[in-house]
Motif scaffolding. Sequence first.
Motif, PDB file in Angstrom:
ATOM      1  N   GLN A   1      54.729  28.832  34.943  1.00 43.26           N
ATOM      2  CA  GLN A   1      54.959  28.626  36.368  1.00 43.26           C
ATOM      3  C   GLN A   1      56.456  28.633  36.684  1.00 43.26           C
ATOM      4  OE1 GLN A   1      52.458  25.565  38.243  1.00 43.26           O
ATOM      5  NE2 GLN A   1      51.486  25.292  36.251  1.00 43.26           N
TER       6      GLN A   1
ATOM      7  N   GLN B   1      45.509  31.262  34.293  1.00 38.28           N
ATOM      8  CA  GLN B   1      45.375  29.989  34.989  1.00 38.28           C
ATOM      9  C   GLN B   1      46.533  29.051  34.641  1.00 38.28           C
ATOM     10  OE1 GLN B   1      42.420  29.186  37.177  1.00 38.28           O
ATOM     11  NE2 GLN B   1      42.850  31.375  37.056  1.00 38.28           N
ATOM     12  N   ASN B   2      46.877  28.192  35.590  1.00 35.72           N
ATOM     13  CA  ASN B   2      47.964  27.227  35.357  1.00 35.72           C
ATOM     14  C   ASN B   2      47.742  26.421  34.079  1.00 35.72           C
ATOM     15  OD1 ASN B   2      48.974  28.109  37.765  1.00 35.72           O
ATOM     16  ND2 ASN B   2      48.740  26.176  38.852  1.00 35.72           N
TER      17      ASN B   2
ATOM     18  N   SER C   1      51.672  30.600  40.525  1.00 43.45           N
ATOM     19  CA  SER C   1      50.643  29.569  40.340  1.00 43.45           C
ATOM     20  C   SER C   1      49.283  30.203  40.564  1.00 43.45           C
ATOM     21  CB  SER C   1      50.862  28.406  41.311  1.00 43.45           C
ATOM     22  OG  SER C   1      49.833  27.432  41.190  1.00 43.45           O
TER      23      SER C   1
ATOM     24  N   THR D   1      45.029  28.893  40.259  1.00 48.90           N
ATOM     25  CA  THR D   1      44.085  27.852  39.858  1.00 48.90           C
ATOM     26  C   THR D   1      42.791  27.974  40.651  1.00 48.90           C
ATOM     27  OG1 THR D   1      43.854  25.467  39.484  1.00 48.90           O
ATOM     28  CG2 THR D   1      44.894  26.154  41.547  1.00 48.90           C
TER      29      THR D   1
ATOM     30  N   THR E   1      46.056  31.125  44.782  1.00 47.63           N
ATOM     31  CA  THR E   1      47.116  31.836  44.046  1.00 47.63           C
ATOM     32  C   THR E   1      48.388  31.864  44.883  1.00 47.63           C
ATOM     33  OG1 THR E   1      45.438  33.257  43.023  1.00 47.63           O
ATOM     34  CG2 THR E   1      47.737  34.007  42.913  1.00 47.63           C
TER      35      THR E   1
END
Length: 324
Positions: free
Chosen positions: A107, A274-275, A304, A306, A320
Motif C-alpha cells: 500500500q 488484497q490489502n 488499496s 479490499t 479499490t
Amino acid sequence: MSALLEKPRQSGRPTPPRRRRSRPALAIAVCLASLALALLLAAHVLVPRMLGLSLIVESALPWFGAAIPVLLVAGLIARSRGAVAAAVIPAIVWGVMFVPALVPLTQSAGGASGTLTVASQNVEADSGTAAESAQALAAQGADVIGLQEMDDTARAEVEAVLSESYPHSYGIGTVGVWSKYPIENAQALDLGLGWQRGIAADLATPTGLVSLYVIHAASARPADHEARDEMLANLADYVPRDENARLIMMGDFNAGSSDRSLAGLTGQLAEANQNGGGFGFTWPAAFPATRPDHVLSRGMDVTSNTTLRAGSSDHLAVITTLAL
C-alpha cells in the motif's frame, strides 16, 4: 552344573530393527493422483465445456490445492520417496499459479494528484438492502459507487440516500453508478445480446478523464453460460478501442479469477492483490468461495484493494483506491 541351566551366549550383535513394509499400491495411487492434479491445474483451459465441466473446475480451481497435503500424507504412509516427490509436483504448480495473488498489496498513499476510490457490489435483487449497501459504501469514502442487480425500487431507494453527496448518476437496466465527479458521455453498453446490463462513461476527475465501465454479466450455470461468455468476449473488444489511457471496469462479471472466459479482460487489464493478502473471494457472502466481482484497471496504480460486507446481499462489495 548341568548345561541345561547355562545362560545362552550373547552374540554381541544387536538385533536389527524390523523394517516396516512399503505399500506399493498406495504409492502408485499417490503418484497417479499427483500427476493428474498437476495436469489439471496447469492445463485447466483444456477441460471441455460440455455439461459445464470447465465452469465447475475453473470456479473451484484454487481449492484443488487442498488435495496436496492429503497426497503428501498418503505418500508418507506409503513409505515411498517417489510418491512424496510426485506429491510435490502439484504443490509447485499450485504455488506458481496462485501464491503471487496471495501476497498482500504493497500500500502507498498515492501520488501528488490524489486518489480515486471506487466501490462495486451486486446488491441482490431480493435482499431489500440496496440503500443500506449504498450507505455503507459511501461511509468508506468511495468517490464512485457502482451497483448491480437493482430493480426500479432499489434504484429509487439508492438515489434517495446518495443524491446529495453523489450528485452525478446514471443507470440503465440492472446497473447504476453514482459519482462525486461529473459523468460524461454515459451510455448503455452494447454487448451484442440486447440486454441493458452494462454502462460505459467518462469520469471527469481533477486530473482528466477516466473511462468507467460498470458491468452485470449474465448468470453462469453449469448448463447455461453461453450468454455470459459472449458478453465477456464482447466486453474485451472494447478495451483496445477505448481512447482514454486510464480505465476502470468493475462489477459482477459472474466469472471467477481462474475462469477462461475472463482471460480476455485480465490479459489487458490488471486486478490488484488484497490489502491483507488472500484471494478476496466475494461469493457467497456467508462463506466466500469464489470471486465473480472484480475491479479491473489500466493506467493507474492501485493503492488499496479490499472487500466488505454491505447490506444483506449474497455478494461482498469490492472497494479499490487508485492513484490519479
